[in-house]
Design an enzyme around this catalytic site. Sequence first.
Site, PDB file in Angstrom:
ATOM      1  N   ASN A   1       0.802  -1.230   0.000  1.00 56.23           N
ATOM      2  CA  ASN A   1       0.000   0.000   0.000  1.00 56.23           C
ATOM      3  C   ASN A   1       0.829   1.271   0.000  1.00 56.23           C
ATOM      4  O   ASN A   1       0.278   2.363   0.120  1.00 56.23           O
ATOM      5  CB  ASN A   1      -0.932   0.011   1.216  1.00 56.23           C
ATOM      6  CG  ASN A   1      -0.181   0.212   2.525  1.00 56.23           C
ATOM      7  OD1 ASN A   1       1.048   0.125   2.574  1.00 56.23           O
ATOM      8  ND2 ASN A   1      -0.905   0.464   3.590  1.00 56.23           N
TER       9      ASN A   1
ATOM     10  N   ARG B   1      -1.903   5.678  11.940  1.00 58.59           N
ATOM     11  CA  ARG B   1      -2.859   5.060  12.843  1.00 58.59           C
ATOM     12  C   ARG B   1      -3.459   6.153  13.724  1.00 58.59           C
ATOM     13  O   ARG B   1      -2.745   7.033  14.226  1.00 58.59           O
ATOM     14  CB  ARG B   1      -2.197   3.990  13.731  1.00 58.59           C
ATOM     15  CG  ARG B   1      -1.882   2.687  12.999  1.00 58.59           C
ATOM     16  CD  ARG B   1      -3.139   1.994  12.505  1.00 58.59           C
ATOM     17  NE  ARG B   1      -2.875   0.743  11.814  1.00 58.59           N
ATOM     18  CZ  ARG B   1      -2.748   0.609  10.503  1.00 58.59           C
ATOM     19  NH1 ARG B   1      -2.823   1.689   9.723  1.00 58.59           N
ATOM     20  NH2 ARG B   1      -2.542  -0.574   9.956  1.00 58.59           N
TER      21      ARG B   1
ATOM     22  N   GLN C   1     -12.154   1.772  14.816  1.00 59.27           N
ATOM     23  CA  GLN C   1     -12.677   1.621  13.463  1.00 59.27           C
ATOM     24  C   GLN C   1     -13.671   0.462  13.401  1.00 59.27           C
ATOM     25  O   GLN C   1     -13.313  -0.640  13.834  1.00 59.27           O
ATOM     26  CB  GLN C   1     -11.524   1.396  12.467  1.00 59.27           C
ATOM     27  CG  GLN C   1     -10.618   2.612  12.374  1.00 59.27           C
ATOM     28  CD  GLN C   1      -9.555   2.497  11.284  1.00 59.27           C
ATOM     29  OE1 GLN C   1      -8.840   3.439  11.015  1.00 59.27           O
ATOM     30  NE2 GLN C   1      -9.437   1.360  10.653  1.00 59.27           N
TER      31      GLN C   1
ATOM     32  N   HIS D   1     -11.218   4.982   6.444  1.00 58.40           N
ATOM     33  CA  HIS D   1      -9.894   4.406   6.221  1.00 58.40           C
ATOM     34  C   HIS D   1      -9.865   3.705   4.858  1.00 58.40           C
ATOM     35  O   HIS D   1     -10.261   2.556   4.739  1.00 58.40           O
ATOM     36  CB  HIS D   1      -9.575   3.410   7.349  1.00 58.40           C
ATOM     37  CG  HIS D   1      -8.151   2.954   7.361  1.00 58.40           C
ATOM     38  ND1 HIS D   1      -7.673   2.050   8.283  1.00 58.40           N
ATOM     39  CD2 HIS D   1      -7.087   3.269   6.577  1.00 58.40           C
ATOM     40  CE1 HIS D   1      -6.389   1.830   8.063  1.00 58.40           C
ATOM     41  NE2 HIS D   1      -6.015   2.555   7.027  1.00 58.40           N
TER      42      HIS D   1
END
Length: 358
Positions: free
Chosen positions: A117, A256, A285, A309
């Site tokens: 990512n 985070r 989350q 996210h």
Amino acid sequence: MKVLAILYNGFNAAVKEPRLLGTVENKLGIDKWLASRGHEYIVSSDKEGPNSDFEKHIADAEVLITTPFHPGYLTRELIEKAKNLKICVTAGVGSDHIDLNAAVDHKIQVLEVTGSNVVSVAEHVVMNILALVRNFVPAHEMIERGDWQVSDVARNAFDLEGKVVGTIGAGRIGYRVLQRLVPFDCKEHLYYDYAKLSTEREQAIKARRVEDIEDFVSQCDVVTVNAPLHEGTRGLINEKLLSKFKPGAWLVNTARGAICDADDVAAALKSGQLRGYAGDVWNVQPAPKDHPWRTMKNPLGGGNGMTPHYSGTTLDAQARYAAGTKSILENYFEGREQEPADVIVGLGAWATKAYGQR
């Protein structure tokens, strides 16, 4: 063996777009492959509480697959109940939703698809920086309302050129962020990291290391957080550190959520100490509807660039982390060595320094 995957629901979007591999519906694209090998594959988004699919199936699963975008929080208590668990695979990057010290103690391997990512998140960071500095969100909202008052948005819009940009963490993502900012002719690039870059790499991104974090933030117009969550970074950006920021600085966090104190960030934005805060990560989350980051604003009614996210789960990233997950599982099933960069916890020992100095 039993393989349990906790993924997010894609609903109709996942039905219409099969490249949404990281969803419950599309199962990382490995369901038929696992079935052909005789493995039981349980896929669910239900992860909260003792009656959830997560807690029910973790008791006898040998393999756990999770994702940072809808994390199944594997606590020490759950690890102690998971008598068959041998390996945890993060479909993506970032395994802080797993109690890594407990995994070490119980000789459970933890792996993630390192690098899957990094481009996606680095691009998102640059987008967030520009959106905040140029005051884009209030300008767009004005158009949606049918209004047109240029001064109301221009009064809080700036150029990125000539600003000081610093990254907390200069690893795979932080480095790429500064690399992508080179053409913007920022005044200076700074980085704060316990590991010093080589002189060659520093020169390539025109970066200077600052060893004291209070000194670091005091020099930056823009601070971007690109570090893993661990004991040394949890709550790092709090009221005390925010008071050392340049008044009116911008802060971007795609690392985070728990690296920042949620209430302290909201208060700093409300007071104007921060001019803007953007990111896609939250300390819980999915974020509750009353989370302060959903609605916080600066004194001029802008400065909020929060999203769900998704920075690391673009369709391109999903293809990479789905393929990487399959590769890790193939290595595990066949008893082959894993790619060293993917291993966070080996058999009874830490295998990386990415989660702090140990």
